[in-house]
Scaffold this motif. Structure first.
Motif, PDB file in Angstrom:
ATOM      1  N   SER A  94      -9.829  -8.753 -12.610  1.00 35.45           N
ATOM      2  CA  SER A  94     -10.412  -7.415 -12.765  1.00 35.45           C
ATOM      3  C   SER A  94      -9.465  -6.283 -12.370  1.00 35.45           C
ATOM      4  CB  SER A  94     -11.695  -7.314 -11.944  1.00 35.45           C
ATOM      5  OG  SER A  94     -11.405  -7.461 -10.562  1.00 35.45           O
ATOM      6  N   VAL A  95      -8.256  -6.618 -11.925  1.00 33.72           N
ATOM      7  CA  VAL A  95      -7.293  -5.599 -11.509  1.00 33.72           C
ATOM      8  C   VAL A  95      -6.218  -5.462 -12.578  1.00 33.72           C
ATOM      9  CG1 VAL A  95      -5.589  -4.970  -9.748  1.00 33.72           C
ATOM     10  CG2 VAL A  95      -7.739  -6.046  -9.071  1.00 33.72           C
ATOM     11  N   SER A  96      -5.946  -4.238 -12.964  1.00 35.92           N
ATOM     12  CA  SER A  96      -4.965  -3.994 -14.016  1.00 35.92           C
ATOM     13  C   SER A  96      -3.551  -4.337 -13.537  1.00 35.92           C
ATOM     14  CB  SER A  96      -5.001  -2.532 -14.454  1.00 35.92           C
ATOM     15  OG  SER A  96      -4.477  -1.702 -13.436  1.00 35.92           O
ATOM     16  N   ARG A  97      -2.703  -4.641 -14.497  1.00 35.89           N
ATOM     17  CA  ARG A  97      -1.292  -4.918 -14.208  1.00 35.89           C
ATOM     18  C   ARG A  97      -0.653  -3.718 -13.495  1.00 35.89           C
ATOM     19  NH1 ARG A  97       2.361  -8.540 -16.250  1.00 35.89           N
ATOM     20  NH2 ARG A  97       4.529  -7.865 -16.261  1.00 35.89           N
ATOM     21  N   GLU A  98      -0.999  -2.524 -13.918  1.00 38.67           N
ATOM     22  CA  GLU A  98      -0.443  -1.300 -13.322  1.00 38.67           C
ATOM     23  C   GLU A  98      -0.810  -1.196 -11.841  1.00 38.67           C
ATOM     24  OE1 GLU A  98      -2.200  -1.302 -16.283  1.00 38.67           O
ATOM     25  OE2 GLU A  98      -0.357  -1.225 -17.484  1.00 38.67           O
ATOM     26  N   LEU A  99      -2.079  -1.511 -11.525  1.00 37.82           N
ATOM     27  CA  LEU A  99      -2.501  -1.448 -10.122  1.00 37.82           C
ATOM     28  C   LEU A  99      -1.821  -2.550  -9.307  1.00 37.82           C
ATOM     29  CD1 LEU A  99      -4.162  -0.122  -7.928  1.00 37.82           C
ATOM     30  CD2 LEU A  99      -6.090  -1.545  -8.588  1.00 37.82           C
ATOM     31  N   LEU A 100      -1.682  -3.739  -9.886  1.00 33.94           N
ATOM     32  CA  LEU A 100      -0.978  -4.809  -9.177  1.00 33.94           C
ATOM     33  C   LEU A 100       0.447  -4.389  -8.859  1.00 33.94           C
ATOM     34  CD1 LEU A 100      -2.153  -8.027 -11.037  1.00 33.94           C
ATOM     35  CD2 LEU A 100      -2.786  -7.297  -8.738  1.00 33.94           C
ATOM     36  N   LEU A 101       1.133  -3.825  -9.832  1.00 29.13           N
ATOM     37  CA  LEU A 101       2.518  -3.397  -9.610  1.00 29.13           C
ATOM     38  C   LEU A 101       2.595  -2.280  -8.574  1.00 29.13           C
ATOM     39  CD1 LEU A 101       3.880  -3.577 -13.255  1.00 29.13           C
ATOM     40  CD2 LEU A 101       4.398  -5.127 -11.348  1.00 29.13           C
ATOM     41  N   ALA A 102       1.589  -1.417  -8.548  1.00 28.38           N
ATOM     42  CA  ALA A 102       1.563  -0.325  -7.569  1.00 28.38           C
ATOM     43  C   ALA A 102       1.316  -0.839  -6.154  1.00 28.38           C
ATOM     44  CB  ALA A 102       0.491   0.696  -7.951  1.00 28.38           C
ATOM     45  N   THR A 103       0.659  -2.009  -6.025  1.00 26.81           N
ATOM     46  CA  THR A 103       0.372  -2.559  -4.700  1.00 26.81           C
ATOM     47  C   THR A 103       1.400  -3.610  -4.284  1.00 26.81           C
ATOM     48  OG1 THR A 103      -1.064  -4.305  -5.549  1.00 26.81           O
ATOM     49  CG2 THR A 103      -2.113  -2.229  -4.961  1.00 26.81           C
ATOM     50  N   SER A 104       2.396  -3.847  -5.112  1.00 26.37           N
ATOM     51  CA  SER A 104       3.381  -4.890  -4.840  1.00 26.37           C
ATOM     52  C   SER A 104       4.047  -4.675  -3.486  1.00 26.37           C
ATOM     53  CB  SER A 104       4.441  -4.890  -5.951  1.00 26.37           C
ATOM     54  OG  SER A 104       5.296  -5.997  -5.811  1.00 26.37           O
ATOM     55  N   ALA A 105       4.055  -5.731  -2.681  1.00 23.01           N
ATOM     56  CA  ALA A 105       4.638  -5.648  -1.343  1.00 23.01           C
ATOM     57  C   ALA A 105       5.483  -6.888  -1.105  1.00 23.01           C
ATOM     58  CB  ALA A 105       3.544  -5.559  -0.287  1.00 23.01           C
ATOM     59  N   GLY A 106       6.759  -6.706  -1.049  1.00 18.73           N
ATOM     60  CA  GLY A 106       7.647  -7.841  -0.845  1.00 18.73           C
ATOM     61  C   GLY A 106       8.238  -7.860   0.542  1.00 18.73           C
ATOM     62  N   PHE A 107       9.040  -8.881   0.772  1.00 20.10           N
ATOM     63  CA  PHE A 107       9.732  -8.987   2.052  1.00 20.10           C
ATOM     64  C   PHE A 107      10.850  -7.953   2.127  1.00 20.10           C
ATOM     65  CE2 PHE A 107       7.962 -13.261   1.650  1.00 20.10           C
ATOM     66  CZ  PHE A 107       7.367 -13.367   2.892  1.00 20.10           C
ATOM     67  N   GLU A 108      11.110  -7.482   3.342  1.00 19.97           N
ATOM     68  CA  GLU A 108      12.253  -6.608   3.564  1.00 19.97           C
ATOM     69  C   GLU A 108      13.502  -7.454   3.320  1.00 19.97           C
ATOM     70  OE1 GLU A 108      11.794  -3.401   4.360  1.00 19.97           O
ATOM     71  OE2 GLU A 108       9.632  -3.547   4.695  1.00 19.97           O
ATOM     72  N   ARG A 109      14.492  -6.905   2.660  1.00 23.79           N
ATOM     73  CA  ARG A 109      15.693  -7.655   2.299  1.00 23.79           C
ATOM     74  C   ARG A 109      16.364  -8.246   3.542  1.00 23.79           C
ATOM     75  NH1 ARG A 109      18.348  -6.781  -2.553  1.00 23.79           N
ATOM     76  NH2 ARG A 109      19.886  -8.408  -2.763  1.00 23.79           N
ATOM     77  N   GLY A 110      16.609  -9.556   3.505  1.00 23.31           N
ATOM     78  CA  GLY A 110      17.294 -10.238   4.598  1.00 23.31           C
ATOM     79  C   GLY A 110      16.465 -10.396   5.861  1.00 23.31           C
ATOM     80  N   PRO A 120      -5.056  -0.190  -2.067  1.00 21.57           N
ATOM     81  CA  PRO A 120      -6.225   0.476  -2.648  1.00 21.57           C
ATOM     82  C   PRO A 120      -7.501  -0.349  -2.442  1.00 21.57           C
ATOM     83  CG  PRO A 120      -4.434   0.333  -4.254  1.00 21.57           C
ATOM     84  CD  PRO A 120      -4.052  -0.513  -3.079  1.00 21.57           C
ATOM     85  N   GLN A 121      -8.598   0.333  -2.192  1.00 20.75           N
ATOM     86  CA  GLN A 121      -9.883  -0.330  -1.972  1.00 20.75           C
ATOM     87  C   GLN A 121     -10.255  -1.232  -3.149  1.00 20.75           C
ATOM     88  OE1 GLN A 121     -11.760  -0.187   0.864  1.00 20.75           O
ATOM     89  NE2 GLN A 121     -13.131  -1.681  -0.059  1.00 20.75           N
ATOM     90  N   GLU A 122     -10.024  -0.771  -4.368  1.00 15.77           N
ATOM     91  CA  GLU A 122     -10.353  -1.559  -5.570  1.00 15.77           C
ATOM     92  C   GLU A 122      -9.635  -2.904  -5.561  1.00 15.77           C
ATOM     93  OE1 GLU A 122      -9.514  -1.317 -10.396  1.00 15.77           O
ATOM     94  OE2 GLU A 122      -9.147   0.451  -9.159  1.00 15.77           O
ATOM     95  N   TYR A 123      -8.390  -2.889  -5.173  1.00 12.06           N
ATOM     96  CA  TYR A 123      -7.587  -4.125  -5.110  1.00 12.06           C
ATOM     97  C   TYR A 123      -8.134  -5.066  -4.041  1.00 12.06           C
ATOM     98  CZ  TYR A 123      -3.589  -7.111  -3.950  1.00 12.06           C
ATOM     99  OH  TYR A 123      -2.782  -8.185  -3.670  1.00 12.06           O
ATOM    100  N   VAL A 124      -8.413  -4.526  -2.857  1.00  8.73           N
ATOM    101  CA  VAL A 124      -8.921  -5.343  -1.745  1.00  8.73           C
ATOM    102  C   VAL A 124     -10.245  -5.998  -2.132  1.00  8.73           C
ATOM    103  CG1 VAL A 124      -9.782  -5.276   0.626  1.00  8.73           C
ATOM    104  CG2 VAL A 124      -7.695  -4.036   0.021  1.00  8.73           C
ATOM    105  N   GLU A 125     -11.129  -5.252  -2.750  1.00 11.80           N
ATOM    106  CA  GLU A 125     -12.424  -5.804  -3.156  1.00 11.80           C
ATOM    107  C   GLU A 125     -12.263  -6.892  -4.216  1.00 11.80           C
ATOM    108  OE1 GLU A 125     -14.820  -2.475  -4.334  1.00 11.80           O
ATOM    109  OE2 GLU A 125     -15.000  -1.743  -2.267  1.00 11.80           O
ATOM    110  N   ALA A 126     -11.318  -6.726  -5.128  1.00 17.53           N
ATOM    111  CA  ALA A 126     -11.102  -7.717  -6.188  1.00 17.53           C
ATOM    112  C   ALA A 126     -10.463  -8.991  -5.661  1.00 17.53           C
ATOM    113  CB  ALA A 126     -10.229  -7.125  -7.299  1.00 17.53           C
ATOM    114  N   ARG A 127      -9.629  -8.868  -4.653  1.00 19.66           N
ATOM    115  CA  ARG A 127      -8.971 -10.056  -4.081  1.00 19.66           C
ATOM    116  C   ARG A 127      -9.979 -10.851  -3.303  1.00 19.66           C
ATOM    117  NH1 ARG A 127      -4.940 -12.857  -5.497  1.00 19.66           N
ATOM    118  NH2 ARG A 127      -3.588 -13.049  -3.764  1.00 19.66           N
TER     119      ARG A 127
END
Length: 127
Positions: A94-110, A120-127
């Motif tokens: 139920s979460v758009s690709r655009e919203l997923l990319l906006a919430t992308s959180a990776g590891f700090e390099r190294g 976003p609340q919408e993302y948290v509720e969908a997960r």
């Protein structure tokens, strides 16, 4: 009552995780399960050692490097059929690709720490 996992609480959990993951010598003690799932391991620039995520952690489930996962989504399909851990990197339908990319959180390099944006609340509720 109020939901247990809110964007603010998830961000706080992520920041606490970073304190533990950023301690000196963490990469000497961490578990390297060598799971072949991109984004589910961090690599230390000091030791070169890889550390697997704590897959039962809310941080691992909510703070996903969607940019990387979506780029190799087709390659991950086979893994989702054979590994229960692959659900961590399964995008909510139920979460758009655009919203997923906006919430992308990776590891700090190294590092074993990750970025901890307010989700976003919408993302948290969908997960």
């Amino acid at each position: 009552g109020e939901p247990l996992l809110t964007p603010e609480r998830l961000q706080a959990i992520c920041e606490v995780d970073n304190v533990l993951l950023g301690t000196d010598g963490y990469d000497l003690l961490c578990y390297d399960g060598a799971l072949p799932i991109p984004g589910l391991a961090s690599r230390s620039s000091m030791s070169g050692r890889s550390c697997s995520l704590q897959l039962t952690s809310p941080t691992a489930f909510f703070y996903v490097n969607w940019q990387l996962v979506l780029a190799i989504e087709k390659q991950l399909r086979w893994l989702r059929r054979v590994s229960p851990f692959a659900r961590v990197v399964e995008p909510p339908p139920s979460v758009s690709r655009e919203l997923l990319l906006a919430t992308s959180a990776g590891f700090e390099r190294g590092s074993h720490t990750r970025s901890c944006p307010l989700l976003p609340q919408e993302y948290v509720e969908a997960r």
